[in-house]
Structure formats: C-alpha cells, structure tokens
Design an enzyme around this catalytic site. Structure first.
Site, PDB file in Angstrom:
ATOM      1  N   ASP A 197     -98.909  44.478  33.143  1.00  0.00           N
ATOM      2  CA  ASP A 197     -97.565  45.488  33.332  1.00  0.00           C
ATOM      3  C   ASP A 197     -98.048  46.891  33.882  1.00  0.00           C
ATOM      4  OD1 ASP A 197     -94.931  45.835  33.453  1.00  0.00           O
ATOM      5  OD2 ASP A 197     -94.814  46.701  31.193  1.00  0.00           O
ATOM      6  N   LYS A 215     -95.249  55.119  18.098  1.00  0.00           N
ATOM      7  CA  LYS A 215     -94.489  54.008  18.628  1.00  0.00           C
ATOM      8  C   LYS A 215     -94.131  53.295  17.304  1.00  0.00           C
ATOM      9  CE  LYS A 215     -95.875  51.982  22.394  1.00  0.00           C
ATOM     10  NZ  LYS A 215     -96.610  51.285  23.520  1.00  0.00           N
ATOM     11  N   GLY A 249     -87.849  51.107  24.138  1.00  0.00           N
ATOM     12  CA  GLY A 249     -87.733  49.742  25.012  1.00  0.00           C
ATOM     13  C   GLY A 249     -87.785  48.593  23.945  1.00  0.00           C
ATOM     14  N   ILE A 268     -89.486  60.127  23.109  1.00  0.00           N
ATOM     15  CA  ILE A 268     -89.756  60.392  24.397  1.00  0.00           C
ATOM     16  C   ILE A 268     -89.994  59.006  25.162  1.00  0.00           C
ATOM     17  CG2 ILE A 268     -91.561  62.483  24.024  1.00  0.00           C
ATOM     18  CD1 ILE A 268     -93.616  60.736  23.630  1.00  0.00           C
ATOM     19  N   GLY A 269     -89.327  57.847  24.292  1.00  0.00           N
ATOM     20  CA  GLY A 269     -89.492  56.674  25.189  1.00  0.00           C
ATOM     21  C   GLY A 269     -88.893  55.515  24.262  1.00  0.00           C
ATOM     22  N   GLY A 293     -89.669  48.927  20.646  1.00  0.00           N
ATOM     23  CA  GLY A 293     -89.687  49.860  19.775  1.00  0.00           C
ATOM     24  C   GLY A 293     -89.378  51.388  20.246  1.00  0.00           C
TER      25      GLY A 293
END
Ligand SMILES: *[C@@H]1O[C@H](CO)[C@@H](O)[C@H](O)[C@H]1NC(C)=O
Ligand SMILES: *[C@@H]1O[C@H](CO)[C@@H](O)[C@H](O)[C@H]1NC(C)=O
Ligand SMILES: *[C@@H]1O[C@H](CO)[C@@H](O)[C@H](O)[C@H]1NC(C)=O
Ligand SMILES: *[C@@H]1O[C@H](CO)[C@@H](O)[C@H](O)[C@H]1NC(C)=O
Ligand SMILES: *[C@@H]1O[C@H](CO)[C@@H](O)[C@H](O)[C@H]1NC(C)=O
Length: 823
Positions: free
Chosen positions: A609, A513, A494, A491-492, A497
C-alpha cells in the site's frame, strides 16, 4: 430596517466615536537608562531619562543607568540601555484617566562588566499588586499587563530579591486602555465543573498577556496595531492543521457600534480567519478545528477573548457554529449576525474566564459546525484569540446585573422588533448553554471482548508470537497520553481504526492507533502487526513504540511524525513547496525503507500500500514508510470502507496484480513509481475531475515521459530548480518502475541507486558525463556496493526466526486490497 435600527442604536446608546489613531490620555513611554529620546515604530516617542525630563518619573531608591557594551545591531534601540535598581526603587506616573491601563515592561538581559542582567532576580508590583514575583529573564522579553488604576497615581515598584541584590528594566510603557476595552461584568466562567457566571471582578485583578493570535493571518507588529500590540499566526497551535483552511478578505471590516473597534483588534485580525477545511470531504462531514495554547499548569485562571468577523458567508444567517473552550460548550449555535446586529463582515468579540483543571498545560479552543446548519454548508470560523493569565485572583464581590444586558433590554424598550428577536435568541442561547453543561463522558467504545474471537484470553492472545515484552504499554498510560482519546487529537482514521496524537511520559510524542470496535478480523492481524513491527527497526520505517491489548483494546503506538504525510507537502495544502533536493532526499529515504522491507533482516515483506500518504516525514523531513505491518490486516466488511479504500489507493495499483492475482515486491515498485511522478508533478495519483487522459497520473505521466517531454508536467514551483540531467534520471527511474510487467521493473535497490544518482546530478556543478550515467537496466542486479547499508536491530528476536515473515509474503495476505483506506 436593520439600517434604521442601527441608526437608532448609535444615536441612543452607543456614542462611540471612531478615529483612525488612538491617542491614550495617559501615555508614558520611557527608554530606561538612556539619556536620549527615541522614536520607535515611527510614531512612538520614548523619553530618555536625562535630568530635565523623564528622570522625574523615578521616585525612590538607588539606581544607575547601564549601557550594553556590545549592543546588538538588529534589536530595538530600547534594549541597548537599562536602568539597574540596587535597592527597592520605583517609578511613579500621574494618572489623569482612572480606569484600565496597559503596562508593558521590556527586559533584555545583556551583560556589562559590572552587571550581568541575566543574574537579576526581583519582584515587580504596581500600586501594591504583584505583577512579577521571583522574576528573572534569560532572553529578551516583553511583559504586558492590563490593570485597573483607580487612583491618580501608578507606582511601579522594583524589589531585588536577596539572591541577586539588583533589578532592572529596559523600557516601560504605561498608557490608558480605550474606553470599554474590558467590560468587567457579566463574564462567563468556564471551569471543569461546568459553565457559570464569573462572580468576581476583573478590575480587582491583573491580567498578563500570554497569547495574542491573528488566526488565519500573518504576524502583526506594533506598527500595524493602534495599541502597539504584537499578534502572531495561529498555525503552530492548530492540533490538526488539515482541519483548517485560511479565509481572507480584502475589504476592511464593517465596524458597527456595539461591536469591536480597531482598538479591540486591528483590521488585519478581522480580515483573516481559519474556517473548516472541507476540501475532499463530504459537505456534511462533522469535525472541529482545535487549537491548543500552552499555558503554565500552575496558572489555572485565564481571561480568554475570542474575535470573530464573518468574512466567509455571502448572506446573513447562514453560518451557525459551536465554540468550545477546554472541551466545554462555550457557545452553542452561535450566529454572528446576532452579535453584530445583522451586519456581515462586522467584527465582534466575546470574553470568558477559563479555569483549567489542575495540571492542565493548555487552553484548548475549538470551533465546529452546529446542528442548526443542517441543510446548509457547514462551517465554523475564528479570527483571533487573546489569552491572558489572571495574575492575582483574590477577592470576590457580588456583581450586579450585567451592563451588556441592560443596554440590550434598553433597546428593546425602544421598539425594535428585529433587535428584540436578536436579544431573545442570544438570551436563549445563554440559557440553553447554562442549563445544559456537557460533562465529559468517560469514553466507552464497546469492543467486543476478545473471548468472542474463539476463546482467546489476555494470557494467550500473543502466545507463541515472538515479542519484545518491553513494548507493552498500559491502557491507562494511553488514556493519559491521548486525554482519554480526545477527538480533537485525532490525526487520521480509516477502516482499521482511529489514530490519535498523544504524549507519553517523558514527553515522547506518539501516534496512537486504536482499532475500531467490531472489526471482526482484528485479532490475528493485530497479533501479526505487533510481531512484525517489533522485529523491524529502520531509520526509514516508522517504528513501533509499543502496543496495548488490555481491556479488549487493541492499540498500536508508533513514533510521531511531526511533518505528516508527504502528500500534504506536495499539493492540497498551504504548506510551503518542497525544493527539488528535498523531494529527491525524501524519495531516497522512502526507497531505502522499502528496500529494507523487501530485502533486509525482516526480508520478504511486501508493503502493498505504497502511496504518498503512507510516506511520513519527521521534523527534519526525513521520510519514513508507514503502515507496512497493516498489509496483514483483514478485510473490513463495512461497505463504505471498502469502496473508499479502493478509491484511495486505486491509482497506485500494479496492473499485473489484476491479471495474475498475485502480489510480489515488484507491485510495491510499481506503486512507488506512481509516487515518484506525484512528487515530480505535485498532483494526485487519480484526479477524476481532470480530462479523461489525465485522470490517472501513472498513465498520463508515462505518455509525456515516453515522448521525452516530461519537463512539461513538472510542478511549476520546482521546474526552474531541476537540472536537466537530474530530471532525465528521475523520469527514467519512474518510467522503469511503471513497466507493465513486474519482471521488467527494477528492484527497490536499483531504484534507490538511481535516485541517489539523480541527487548527485542535481548537486554536481559539472555535468557528469554520459559514461557514468548508468542506465537502470545495467544496474539491475547491481553489485553489492550499490546496495545501501541497512542499519537494523531486531527487538528481542532472533534474526533467523522466519516463521512470521513467511506468513507475510503469501498472496493470501496481500490479496486483501480493500482494507487500505485512510492510512
Ligand atoms: C539578531 O541577530 C542574532 C545573531 O545575528 C540572532 O541570533 C537573533 O535572533 C537576531 N534577533 C532578532 C530579533 O532578529
Ligand atoms: C525563584 O526562581 C528560581 C528559578 O528561576 C527558583 O530556583 C527558586 O526556587 C525560586 N524561588 C522562590 C522563592 O520561588
Ligand atoms: C505591518 O507593519 C509592517 C511594518 O512594520 C509593514 O511592512 C507590513 O506591511 C504591515 N502589515 C500589514 C498586514 O499591514
Ligand atoms: C467538537 O469538540 C467538542 C468538545 O471537545 C466535542 O464535544 C464535539 O463532539 C466535537 N465535535 C465534533 C464534530 O467532533
Ligand atoms: C469592581 O472593582 C472595582 C475596583 O475594585 C470597583 O470600582 C467596582 O465598583 C467593582 N465592580 C463591581 C461590579 O463590584
């Protein structure tokens, strides 16, 4: 030439005739328990069971008709009556047309003084083959079966079990399936062991419909379908919604002889599809679109029909893609133009028998780009899916040569060069895929062992860190939760990881993650993340469920946020727009989370961030700030990550940070101000495609705000909803956040209070008078009553143990701006 071939084909081999409406030869529609005939869906006549007509279908047994004493006004009139069987009973229908038939049984368990149909428990069989066993219904349901009737009679038998002593049904449909509805030969079996021919005969089995999906389209009702079927949209089954993008056409499908017909699926199924969503991705980016269709784990055999119609290509032979079922390559380099005899936008379908592994409770379908489409734009499509459970897998006959192949070979003899090429390639595809089944490899990603980082071992890795040991999760559990880190669950991703969706035992949904291998700075950051995250718990911060540091793995497990990033709900997706009130509530929630980070029990944490992709929404759209702990993660030395990282968050960066090389909590406030404008205007923080003065949302919006004309840039989808006072307050709040100097910016506490005020203004009927409308500067350093209550519970950590958070406030940590990509 193609036209000639088709002409030839249609004359010689395919004498299929199209008519607009399908009229089944056998067609029995019974409104059970009712004495009157009923018209349903404008063209279907259900016969009542008065003695002069339909009652004659009742063949044996004792039964009574029952009327719902409180019929629901919104449900079908078919459901206001039922036939209740108080002994073994049956309906018998004469069959003129031996072959596949559709049987639909309607159950709506109402209760009357004599019978509560919810308590019924019974067995239903058709010509001796069991359709439903030990069946009871707690809500209205339609059971649909497809079965071969090979004699001139169909008997549907209802047998009450001893538990209930009665059975019932509200309506029955029995009608013949169109010719060639199921071609019962040459079917491919996809099983955990690989791909092979299905050596049994579907005719000897019964299919029960489990899913019927109009991929990329809307719900279709019996009224929209020549076979009176229901089709539902696919969105809820997409594993990763953002991987797919809807394609539609206004042109009716180009039906070709030998392909699909309107009876196979209605026009609307073929006029919509999902395709790869390559927006914001490089054109050579490789990923699959994956759907998980839930099935009962005890049902291991399914009939899967996939519908295709190339409505996305502008020319033939530009679309090549792979189709996977349960992770197995079902079709490699599929070129629809081969299956559709070189016609574009021509509907076709393929059938498979799928055997799932034990305890698997989904049938997974993926489509993804093929290597063949290298030089072209990559794409993959799917228009429709039907999944039917194979009810009684018994018997196994030797099958003869397949009918389809016979037809094809026949036409080669007819002299069509083009077609023989098509056949050859189809056969080659089949050969290839059969010769090279791709067994699932056990994932070995090759972490450098922890020892490489200065002799740490498992025992000492987290030594000295203040941890809740209850958070440790065994690696094996995470493998299980993520189907061994299945790519389709990503689902993501970067620099830090990859994030997978996972399900832990007890059905807890989580985001997992996993650190990328070779992240040299991994260890200390991982340690700090756990330490920090395990001690902060807040309703508006995404919480840590656990972590794993076995086998040189470094994995963090977070609560799963159903609705994903805020950004996806603002622009660049087809999610419905959020209302102004929802947007305010989301901003308030995120502000609360940030305020807690800055001042709460874990005080002194700067997120560094903040952006709309780091504000996640749960099922109820409650906003939670994510990835606050990652502010500790070290720089990723991989060049691509660095550059995209900077690009990704650039529009949110505090300008003062550039000047002074020092981040404070006011840097988060600046970034949050950009998010506020993003929410207001529904556009990205940086959009390089826009005119120069519009590229940076922060600068552009500030100009309108300073001119007092911010209403000009409001997202048109909410413009009409926003009360001017609420907009004014919101705009001023965002403006203060974007002040050039940190010292001029409000604290998150002030921001929170002002956003709450904007919400009150929006909700109040009467304009609150200007005295109450406090200016931001005057609530700066507001009295404590304006500061929200913070509900926190630290996990196994003393409140005053600050040796961790003191680590985090230093610029040493937060100057590492290059690792924030993709979070
Ligand atoms: C019928 O109405 C009831 C209550 O008004 C509702 O719960 C139910 O979902 C409705 N059913 C349908 C089929 O719309
Ligand atoms: C029948 O189903 C009920 C639940 O619906 C279950 O409790 C019962 O054990 C089942 N009986 C048999 C014989 O399978
Ligand atoms: C489907 O049928 C309904 C009526 O039941 C109609 O309103 C709708 O427009 C139809 N949809 C399509 C896509 O044809
Ligand atoms: C697509 O899914 C299949 C099966 O799960 C997998 O083998 C393949 O690598 C995936 N392709 C991409 C590009 O992720
Ligand atoms: C499949 O089964 C049906 C009915 O049992 C039979 O009529 C048909 O011949 C069988 N087909 C094959 C290829 O065995």
């Amino acid at each position: 030439m193609a036209a000639t071939v088709l002409h030839f084909l249609s004359l010689t081999f395919f004498l299929i005739h199209f008519s607009t409406a399908f009229t089944p030869q056998d067609n029995y529609l019974i409104n059970c328990g009712s004495s009157t005939n009923t018209l349903v869906d404008e063209n279907r006549h259900f016969t009542g069971e008065s003695s002069e007509n339909g009652l004659s279908y009742l063949s044996k047994g004792k039964s009574i008709s029952l009327t719902n004493p409180i019929p629901s006004s919104n449900s079908s009139v078919l459901y206001s009556t039922a036939r209740v069987f108080i002994s073994v009973s049956s309906y018998k229908f004469n069959i003129k047309n031996v072959g596949f038939h559709l049987v639909r049984l309607h159950f709506s368990p109402f209760s009357s003084p004599d019978y509560d149909l919810k308590n019924a428990n019974f067995v239903v069989s058709a010509n001796g083959k069991s359709l439903l066993s030990n069946f009871s219904a707690h809500f209205t349901m339609l059971k649909e079966f497809i079965l071969m009737v090979n004699k001139e009679e169909l008997e549907i038998l209802f047998t009450p079990t001893r538990d209930s002593n009665f059975a019932y049904v509200n309506a029955i449909e029995v009608f013949s399936a169109p010719k060639d509805f199921i071609i019962d030969e040459g079917m491919t079996l996809i099983s955990p062991n690989g791909i092979q021919d299905f050596k049994q005969n579907i005719s000897s089995k019964i299919l029960e419909t489990v899913h019927r999906i109009n991929v990329g389209g809307s719900k279709l009702t019996p009224f929209n379908d020549t076979l009176w079927r229901n089709w539902i949209p696919d969105e809820d089954f997409l594993v990763l919604k953002s991987a797919a993008k809807i394609a539609t056409t206004i042109h009716p499908p180009n039906y070709q002889p030998g392909g699909a017909t309107r009876e196979i699926a209605p026009d609307n199924v073929y006029m919509t599809a999902q395709q790869m969503n390559i927006d914001n991705r490089p054109s050579n980016f490789m990923f699959n679109i994956t759907w998980d269709f839930p099935v009962r784990s005890e049902d291991s055999l399914h009939f899967v029909r996939l519908h295709f119609c190339d409505i996305v290509s502008i020319a033939l032979q530009t679309l090549y893609f792979n189709v996977y079922i349960n992770g197995k390559m079902a079709f490699k380099d599929l070129d629809l133009s081969v299956l559709t005899f070189h016609e574009l936008a021509s509907p076709t379908f393929v059938d498979f028998v799928v055997q799932s592994s034990d305890n698997s409770n989904v049938v997974q379908i993926s489509v993804g780009p093929s290597d063949l489409s290298n030089s072209l734009r990559k794409n993959a499509i799917l228009n429709g899916v039907e999944i039917m459970k194979i009810v009684n897998p018994v018997g196994s006959e030797k099958r003869s040569k397949t009918k389809r192949i016979w037809i094809l070979v026949g036409s080669v003899g007819g002299g069509s060069f083009l077609l023989s090429l098509a056949i050859l390639s189809t056969l080659l595809v089949l050969k290839c895929r059969r010769r090279k089944p791709k067994p699932r490899r056990v994932e070995s990603t090759g972490w450098t062992p922890l020892r490489a980082y200065g002799g740490s071992s498992h025992g000492t890795l987290l030594e000295g860190a203040v941890l809740g040991y209850g958070l440790k999760i065994p690696f094996a559990d995470l493998q299980l939760a993520t189907n061994n880190f299945d790519k389709s669950l990503i689902i993501g991703s970067g620099g830090f990881g990859i994030v997978y969706k996972g399900i832990l035992q007890e059905n807890i949904r989580v985001a997992v993650k996993r650190r990328v291998p070779g992240n040299k700075q991994g260890l200390p950051e991982f340690q700090t993340e756990i330490t920090v995250l395990s001690r902060i718990r807040h309703h508006h911060l995404v919480s840590l469920v656990g972590y794993c540091e076995e086998q040189s793995e470094m994995i963090l497990v977070y609560e799963y946020m159903e609705k994903g990033p805020l950004r996806n709900h603002l622009y660049g997706s087809r999610l419905p727009p959020l209302s102004w009130k929802q947007r305010l509530e989301i901003c308030i929630g995120a502000a609360r989370g940030l305020h807690y980070l800055h001042t709460g029990s874990a005080h002194g944490i700067i997120h560094r961030d903040i952006k709309s992709t780091n504000i996640l929404l749960d099922y109820n759209y409650v906003a939670k700030v994510a990835d606050f702990g990652l502010s500790k993660s070290g720089p990723c030395l991989d060049e691509t990550h660095v550059s995209t990282g900077v690009k990704g968050s650039f529009g949110y960066l505090d300008p003062e940070y550039f000047r002074r090389q020092q981040l404070t909590d006011k840097s988060d406030v600046y970034s949050f101000g950009v998010v506020l404008f993003e929410v207001l205007c529904a556009r990205p923080a940086v959009d390089p495609l826009l005119d120069r003065e519009q590229v940076h949302l922060g600068e552009w919006a500030m100009e309108w705000q300073k001119k007092g004309m911010v209403e000009h840039i409001v997202d048109p989808r909410v413009r009409g909803q926003i009360k001017p006072s609420s907009l004014k307050k919101f705009g001023e709040t965002a403006e203060k956040c974007l002040a050039d100097y940190g010292i001029d910016r409000p604290t998150m506490g002030d921001v929170l209070w002002n956003l709450e005020h904007a919400l009150r203004l929006q909700e109040s009927e009467i304009q609150i008078d200007s005295q109450v409308e406090t200016d931001i500067t005057s609530v700066s350093h507001a009295s404590p009553r304006f500061v929200p209550t913070v509900h926190s519970s630290s996990v196994g950590v003393e409140e005053d143990n600050d040796n961790v958070s003191s680590d985090i406030t230093t610029s040493r940590v937060f100057s590492q701006l290059i690792t924030n990509e993709g979070r």
